[in-house]
Design a protein around this motif. Sequence first.
Motif, PDB file in Angstrom:
ATOM      1  N   ASN A   1       0.795  -1.227   0.000  1.00 26.11           N
ATOM      2  CA  ASN A   1       0.000   0.000   0.000  1.00 26.11           C
ATOM      3  C   ASN A   1       0.829   1.280   0.000  1.00 26.11           C
ATOM      4  OD1 ASN A   1      -3.049  -0.788   0.513  1.00 26.11           O
ATOM      5  ND2 ASN A   1      -1.805  -2.165   1.759  1.00 26.11           N
ATOM      6  N   LEU A   2       2.149   1.149  -0.010  1.00 21.02           N
ATOM      7  CA  LEU A   2       2.995   2.321   0.176  1.00 21.02           C
ATOM      8  C   LEU A   2       2.769   3.386  -0.889  1.00 21.02           C
ATOM      9  CD1 LEU A   2       5.188   3.651   1.864  1.00 21.02           C
ATOM     10  CD2 LEU A   2       6.899   2.528   0.412  1.00 21.02           C
ATOM     11  N   LYS A   3       2.674   2.977  -2.139  1.00 23.33           N
ATOM     12  CA  LYS A   3       2.502   3.952  -3.224  1.00 23.33           C
ATOM     13  C   LYS A   3       1.244   4.787  -2.987  1.00 23.33           C
ATOM     14  CE  LYS A   3       3.572   2.707  -7.383  1.00 23.33           C
ATOM     15  NZ  LYS A   3       4.646   3.694  -7.684  1.00 23.33           N
ATOM     16  N   LYS A   4       0.158   4.126  -2.576  1.00 24.66           N
ATOM     17  CA  LYS A   4      -1.100   4.844  -2.320  1.00 24.66           C
ATOM     18  C   LYS A   4      -0.966   5.775  -1.124  1.00 24.66           C
ATOM     19  CE  LYS A   4      -4.358   2.409  -0.472  1.00 24.66           C
ATOM     20  NZ  LYS A   4      -5.430   1.387  -0.329  1.00 24.66           N
ATOM     21  N   TRP A   5      -0.315   5.314  -0.062  1.00 27.76           N
ATOM     22  CA  TRP A   5      -0.164   6.143   1.139  1.00 27.76           C
ATOM     23  C   TRP A   5       0.662   7.393   0.861  1.00 27.76           C
ATOM     24  CZ3 TRP A   5       1.442   1.704   5.030  1.00 27.76           C
ATOM     25  CH2 TRP A   5       0.329   0.883   5.259  1.00 27.76           C
ATOM     26  N   MET A   6       1.657   7.276  -0.010  1.00 28.52           N
ATOM     27  CA  MET A   6       2.563   8.392  -0.268  1.00 28.52           C
ATOM     28  C   MET A   6       1.960   9.458  -1.180  1.00 28.52           C
ATOM     29  SD  MET A   6       6.269   6.490  -0.690  1.00 28.52           S
ATOM     30  CE  MET A   6       7.119   8.033  -1.032  1.00 28.52           C
ATOM     31  N   LYS A   7       0.896   9.130  -1.891  1.00 31.43           N
ATOM     32  CA  LYS A   7       0.312  10.096  -2.821  1.00 31.43           C
ATOM     33  C   LYS A   7      -0.323  11.257  -2.065  1.00 31.43           C
ATOM     34  CE  LYS A   7      -0.728   7.030  -6.718  1.00 31.43           C
ATOM     35  NZ  LYS A   7      -1.824   6.426  -7.524  1.00 31.43           N
ATOM     36  N   PRO A   8      -0.200  12.467  -2.597  1.00 25.09           N
ATOM     37  CA  PRO A   8      -0.916  13.601  -1.999  1.00 25.09           C
ATOM     38  C   PRO A   8      -2.417  13.362  -2.039  1.00 25.09           C
ATOM     39  CG  PRO A   8       0.741  14.356  -3.560  1.00 25.09           C
ATOM     40  CD  PRO A   8       0.646  12.877  -3.737  1.00 25.09           C
TER      41      PRO A   8
ATOM     42  N   ILE B   1       9.417   3.420   8.883  1.00 23.13           N
ATOM     43  CA  ILE B   1      10.100   3.241   7.596  1.00 23.13           C
ATOM     44  C   ILE B   1       9.186   3.652   6.450  1.00 23.13           C
ATOM     45  CG2 ILE B   1      11.037   1.533   6.002  1.00 23.13           C
ATOM     46  CD1 ILE B   1      12.027  -0.044   8.446  1.00 23.13           C
ATOM     47  N   ALA B   2       7.940   3.170   6.495  1.00 21.98           N
ATOM     48  CA  ALA B   2       6.996   3.477   5.420  1.00 21.98           C
ATOM     49  C   ALA B   2       6.791   4.976   5.273  1.00 21.98           C
ATOM     50  CB  ALA B   2       5.669   2.777   5.681  1.00 21.98           C
ATOM     51  N   ALA B   3       6.771   5.686   6.400  1.00 22.52           N
ATOM     52  CA  ALA B   3       6.549   7.132   6.363  1.00 22.52           C
ATOM     53  C   ALA B   3       7.803   7.915   5.982  1.00 22.52           C
ATOM     54  CB  ALA B   3       6.035   7.605   7.723  1.00 22.52           C
ATOM     55  N   GLY B   4       8.951   7.230   5.875  1.00 21.90           N
ATOM     56  CA  GLY B   4      10.164   7.898   5.413  1.00 21.90           C
ATOM     57  C   GLY B   4      11.047   8.470   6.498  1.00 21.90           C
ATOM     58  N   ASN B   5      10.961   7.929   7.695  1.00 21.89           N
ATOM     59  CA  ASN B   5      11.764   8.412   8.812  1.00 21.89           C
ATOM     60  C   ASN B   5      13.027   7.594   9.017  1.00 21.89           C
ATOM     61  OD1 ASN B   5       9.778  10.404  10.304  1.00 21.89           O
ATOM     62  ND2 ASN B   5       8.579   8.606   9.742  1.00 21.89           N
ATOM     63  N   CYS B   6      13.961   8.157   9.727  1.00 22.41           N
ATOM     64  CA  CYS B   6      15.032   7.387  10.361  1.00 22.41           C
ATOM     65  C   CYS B   6      14.553   7.012  11.761  1.00 22.41           C
ATOM     66  CB  CYS B   6      16.311   8.209  10.449  1.00 22.41           C
ATOM     67  SG  CYS B   6      17.039   8.606   8.837  1.00 22.41           S
ATOM     68  N   ALA B   7      15.122   5.960  12.330  1.00 21.67           N
ATOM     69  CA  ALA B   7      14.608   5.488  13.619  1.00 21.67           C
ATOM     70  C   ALA B   7      15.724   4.914  14.475  1.00 21.67           C
ATOM     71  CB  ALA B   7      13.524   4.434  13.414  1.00 21.67           C
ATOM     72  N   ILE B   8      15.584   5.151  15.763  1.00 17.62           N
ATOM     73  CA  ILE B   8      16.417   4.493  16.770  1.00 17.62           C
ATOM     74  C   ILE B   8      15.483   3.651  17.641  1.00 17.62           C
ATOM     75  CG2 ILE B   8      17.866   4.848  18.805  1.00 17.62           C
ATOM     76  CD1 ILE B   8      19.045   7.272  17.411  1.00 17.62           C
ATOM     77  N   ILE B   9      15.846   2.394  17.829  1.00 16.58           N
ATOM     78  CA  ILE B   9      15.001   1.449  18.559  1.00 16.58           C
ATOM     79  C   ILE B   9      15.620   1.182  19.922  1.00 16.58           C
ATOM     80  CG2 ILE B   9      13.908  -0.830  18.497  1.00 16.58           C
ATOM     81  CD1 ILE B   9      14.572  -0.830  15.457  1.00 16.58           C
ATOM     82  N   GLY B  10      14.781   1.197  20.958  1.00 19.65           N
ATOM     83  CA  GLY B  10      15.215   0.880  22.315  1.00 19.65           C
ATOM     84  C   GLY B  10      14.458  -0.320  22.846  1.00 19.65           C
ATOM     85  N   PRO B  11      14.934  -1.553  22.592  1.00 22.97           N
ATOM     86  CA  PRO B  11      14.255  -2.727  23.145  1.00 22.97           C
ATOM     87  C   PRO B  11      14.429  -2.808  24.653  1.00 22.97           C
ATOM     88  CG  PRO B  11      16.276  -3.389  22.038  1.00 22.97           C
ATOM     89  CD  PRO B  11      16.120  -1.911  21.804  1.00 22.97           C
ATOM     90  N   SER B  12      13.546  -3.542  25.307  1.00 20.59           N
ATOM     91  CA  SER B  12      13.567  -3.615  26.765  1.00 20.59           C
ATOM     92  C   SER B  12      14.753  -4.424  27.275  1.00 20.59           C
ATOM     93  CB  SER B  12      12.266  -4.246  27.271  1.00 20.59           C
ATOM     94  OG  SER B  12      12.334  -4.485  28.653  1.00 20.59           O
ATOM     95  N   GLU B  13      15.369  -3.926  28.330  1.00 20.49           N
ATOM     96  CA  GLU B  13      16.467  -4.653  28.966  1.00 20.49           C
ATOM     97  C   GLU B  13      15.974  -5.909  29.672  1.00 20.49           C
ATOM     98  OE1 GLU B  13      18.277  -2.612  32.230  1.00 20.49           O
ATOM     99  OE2 GLU B  13      16.358  -1.891  33.015  1.00 20.49           O
TER     100      GLU B  13
END
Length: 500
Positions: free
Chosen positions: A105-112, A157-169
């Motif tokens: 669905n990414l192409k559809k989501w990205m369209k204005p 990712i789909a929205a075009g962001n960079c991300a840092i993940i913090g999993p639980s200790e």
Amino acid sequence: MNSPPSPSPARWFKLRRTRFGEPCLKTYTLESVDLLRRARVAFQNGRTLKEVFRLSQLEAVVRFLEEHECDFVEALARDLHKPRFETVLSELTVVKNEARHAINNLKKWMKPQYMEKNLSTTMDECLVVSEPLGVVFIIGTWCSPIQMCLVPLVGAIAAGNCAIIGPSECTAHTAALLHRLIPFYLDNECFHVILSGVNDLPKVVELKFDHVFFSGNREDGSRIAQAAARTLTPVTLILSGKNPCYVDQQCEIATTAQRIAWARFHNAGQSLVAPDYVLCHADVKAQLVEALKYYLMQFYGCDPRESCSYGRMVNLELFNRTRDMLWRSGKVVVGGQVIEAEKYIAPTILTEVTETDAIMQKEICGPVLPVLTVNNTDEAISLINKQDKPLCVYAFSRNGKVISRLMSETSSGSFCANDSILQSLMVALPFGGVGASGMGSYHGRYSFDTFSHRKSCLLRSTRFECVTYLRYPPYEDRNLSLMTWASTVSQKSQGWCQIL
């Protein structure tokens, strides 16, 4: 021994790669700041903007989970004694479904999104553009350590962001595995995993992200929100709470008991979305309790400790907390056995529970199910509404009017009739909290929107200045009368902007 954390975020947090099976190691240096800087530079360079990049990263998430299924099964077995069936079904498959749905669905989501025009914008374009927020911080909870880290990551990712993940200790082996393997699959400048303790997370948040996604308990969520507020960082909070489950006298007892028992006791009861307590109509309470006992025997045998389908508490802190609540509440009708050395608590049903018992004061993140008695639907609704708004409300009944009343007369993050948990896994439905159970939502398109800014855009023509001149000074009553008249001419009038 590691030195104590610096009070300055700029000197905070070092990551060290770990081999599989080793505990997560953490020290406190500039590396977290460096990871954030690298991610921000990558985002500012437009690395994540193109559809082809996003698709490649989403496909890598699917490949990552498929190629390391056995590693994740082993890691979660170490952390939670989690059966392979539960790991594959409720962790890996859920994430893969999200990623595939986003790919399709990414192409559809990205369209204005083009909006309705009016008389004055006939020659213009009105549209909404979804643009990525930037660098987001995703903090996963230990009870679903893969799902709650990677499902939001798919949306980011789909929205075009960079991300840092913090999993639980708390789930150290799973966190270490994510930390070790993700760099082999996802872009090394855009996506990173950090290993931190829950008490240190507010300091990481203060480093200033563009969005923070947190799942976990209310106390930690409150601290994260406060830290984010200091830098005006928007947050999504998926918070645990006491999810009520009403069982009406008009229900299929066997099916109801089977579905409640599965939802409450999978993963040894460690879930944000499981039914926390049952409000059972007095006419069917005895039948329900007997059916629950029957299905616990069917699921886990005479001795659940020996069952390959039953997990363990994640750590001694949660074990002790759950055991203490259990011992101070109601009457045990099945289960109740505890073994501290194994962090084992048997699947337990409690009756004769009152609203003032310890088990009813806080959320139960463990394998204990209190069953309270109510005399009618009104009483159940009243009891639910006396509590904070929960993440989920469940209702079991063959009577559609009863279901409709529970759905409309209670407030919760989500609602499910005649089943449990499934509404929290569907890609087509938004899932999130309300009030004390959190804010914001995710899954499918809703994850994409959570990690996007919906920018309003009006692309105007320079024509028709012969009409729009009426808005300019010097102001005259005649001009005001004409503009007022114009704004009421059409039944579809949207106000002053038609003539402005």
